[in-house]
Design an enzyme around this catalytic site. Structure first.
Site, PDB file in Angstrom:
ATOM      1  N   CYS A   1       0.833  -1.214   0.000  1.00 33.55           N
ATOM      2  CA  CYS A   1       0.000   0.000   0.000  1.00 33.55           C
ATOM      3  C   CYS A   1       0.866   1.262   0.000  1.00 33.55           C
ATOM      4  O   CYS A   1       0.525   2.269   0.626  1.00 33.55           O
ATOM      5  CB  CYS A   1      -0.965  -0.011   1.170  1.00 33.55           C
ATOM      6  SG  CYS A   1      -2.244  -1.275   1.046  1.00 33.55           S
ATOM      7  N   ALA A   2       1.996   1.172  -0.703  1.00 32.65           N
ATOM      8  CA  ALA A   2       2.877   2.321  -0.894  1.00 32.65           C
ATOM      9  C   ALA A   2       3.468   2.185  -2.296  1.00 32.65           C
ATOM     10  O   ALA A   2       4.679   2.141  -2.483  1.00 32.65           O
ATOM     11  CB  ALA A   2       3.969   2.366   0.170  1.00 32.65           C
TER      12      ALA A   2
END
Length: 466
Positions: A389-390
């Site tokens: 999630c980056a």
């Protein structure tokens, strides 16, 4: 009022006891092994102390802020005393508010909803999506990934200076100067590399240009003591489930004025002080100006109490000793991975940069999803693979172009191709030394001998196949 718990009298040990430390999992090669949970950055296991405290309170569970009965009064007292415990844990200023939310993501979306009109937001591309994406109704400046802490400060200084009306000027109003209000959002410790960011220096840069700053402490709070006043940040956001506290609560703590001026994040009971019908048929509402303004609905008292219990447990254990032990594990993992030629550890600031117990890497010749699956199936080790999630940060570190990712992952590379995602190992106060040693042994054996089974992705889940 208080709840008496046996946990409060337990002797704190290092590592702190966590749930699941004796769970056995099957191996694809036969037999069972104690599960090695090395995915703390996603969700840390609950501290035994937290679980015991919650279990002791459970029979006394009652409505919060809504009842005259003893259990309701006790639950309300527990909820509000938990707020005071969190404020003390964070070193909050007297005027700060502690708002309970569902998670870090919820906290930052709440702050985004409370931004004054015309607010400019500055955020590095290296942020987790929780702090990268909520600012949709603001003017956002995305800053390139820095390669040193000093470069991070310089990059922010330049971006903020560009909005000043004249060279060397300073914005004067607490809500913003001639160019309006501004907010800087930055992580305290990367959820990908674990590297510590120069928070205090970034806060000084923000304030020098009339901007405010919010700290995403999701990965920092479980590993380091926090002091909102000493860091001189305006807000801190973090999640309970990364702080060894289950049940889905989070925190947004900091300055009250923007939160008091904004419309309630959710409209409903608890956020309103009075509601009355008007003669014309409409409704007049007077909203709370306290933290309750943004806590509509029945509060998650168990989740909030679990956060407070975790804060107490970490404080009583002594952060200095916890940090010292974790840094010894970080050193052991980095040195162990450095001894495996096929492994490349990912880093923005360099191999010697200070970091918490979060380390991502790739293995030459291996698809990262298959490597993570082999660690689980053959060694009983739980790690994370994907883009965490980056996405912008991991792609920068891997030197890859955007693909068609899954929820927080990436498409698979063919065997032998460069990985389009990475592997992340993460640990903390509840990690036994043996789990780290097993992980390093497994990495060496998989690289030297290969996996005992082939691994393919089936419906998004890695499974072994003969």
């Amino acid at each position: 009022m208080s709840v008496s718990t046996a946990a409060a009298d337990q002797t704190v040990c290092t590592p702190l006891p966590v749930l699941g430390r004796d769970v056995l999992v099957p191996l694809v090669t036969g037999g069972e092994v104690t599960y090695a949970a090395l995915d703390y950055a996603a969700s840390a296991p609950a501290l035994q102390r937290v679980w015991d405290d919650v279990a002791a309170y459970a029979p006394y569970y009652g409505s919060v802020h809504r009842g005259a009965g003893y259990l309701s009064q006790l639950s309300t007292d527990l909820f509000e005393s938990s707020r005071a415990t969190v404020a003390e844990f964070l070193g909050c200023r007297e005027s700060d508010q502690v708002v309970f939310t569902r998670s870090t993501t919820d906290s930052l979306n709440l702050l985004a909803a409370a931004l004054p009109a015309g607010c400019q937001v500055f955020v590095f591309e290296t942020e987790h999506h929780a702090s990268l994406l909520p600012w949709r109704d603001a003017e956002v400046t995305f800053l390139d990934a820095p390669r040193t802490p000093a470069q991070a400060v310089e990059t922010l200084e330049r971006a903020l200076a560009a909005r000043d009306p004249s060279p060397g000027s300073r914005l004067r109003s607490s809500r913003g100067g001639p160019n309006g209000p501004a907010l800087v959002c930055v992580t305290g410790a990367s959820n990908v590399t674990g590297e510590l960011w120069p928070v205090k220096e970034l806060a000084a840069a923000a304030h020098a240009h009339g901007a405010r700053i919010v700290l995403d402490a999701a990965q920092l709070a479980p590993h380091h003591p926090l002091d909102i006043a000493e860091l001189d940040v305006d807000w801190i956001a973090f999640s309970g489930h990364k702080l060894y506290a289950p049940f889905g609560s989070g925190v947004l703590a900091g300055r009250a004025d923007w939160l008091q001026s904004a419309e309630p994040y959710l409209a409903g009971g608890g956020a309103s002080r009075t509601v009355a019908r008007r003669a014309d048929g409409g409704v007049d509402v007077e909203w709370h100006t306290t933290a309750a303004r943004h806590e509509a609905g029945s509060p998650n008292v168990i989740g909030v109490y679990s956060i407070a219990s975790a804060c107490k447990a970490l404080t009583e254990a002594g952060f200095d000793s916890l940090v010292e032990r974790e840094q010894a594990l970080v050193t052991k993992v980095l040195e162990g991975l450095a001894g495996v030629g096929a492994v490349r550890v990912l880093s923005l600031f360099g191999d010697d940069a200070p970091r918490v117990g979060v380390i991502s890497f790739v293995v030459e010749g291996w698809n990262s999803s298959h490597f993570a699956a082999a660690l689980s199936a053959e060694y009983g080790i739980g790690v994370r693979d994907g883009l965490f999630c980056a996405h912008p940060l991991v792609r920068t570190l891997l030197g890859s172009e955007p693909q068609e990712p899954g929820e927080c992952g990436a498409p698979e590379a063919e065997p032998g191709e460069r990985s389009l995602n990475a592997i992340r190992v993460s640990f903390g106060a509840g990690t036994p030394d043996e789990h780290v040693e097993r992980f390093l042994r497994a990495v060496r054996e998989l690289v030297e001998d290969g996996a005992k089974w082939d691994y393919r992705t089936e419906e998004g889940r890695c499974v072994p196949a003969v």
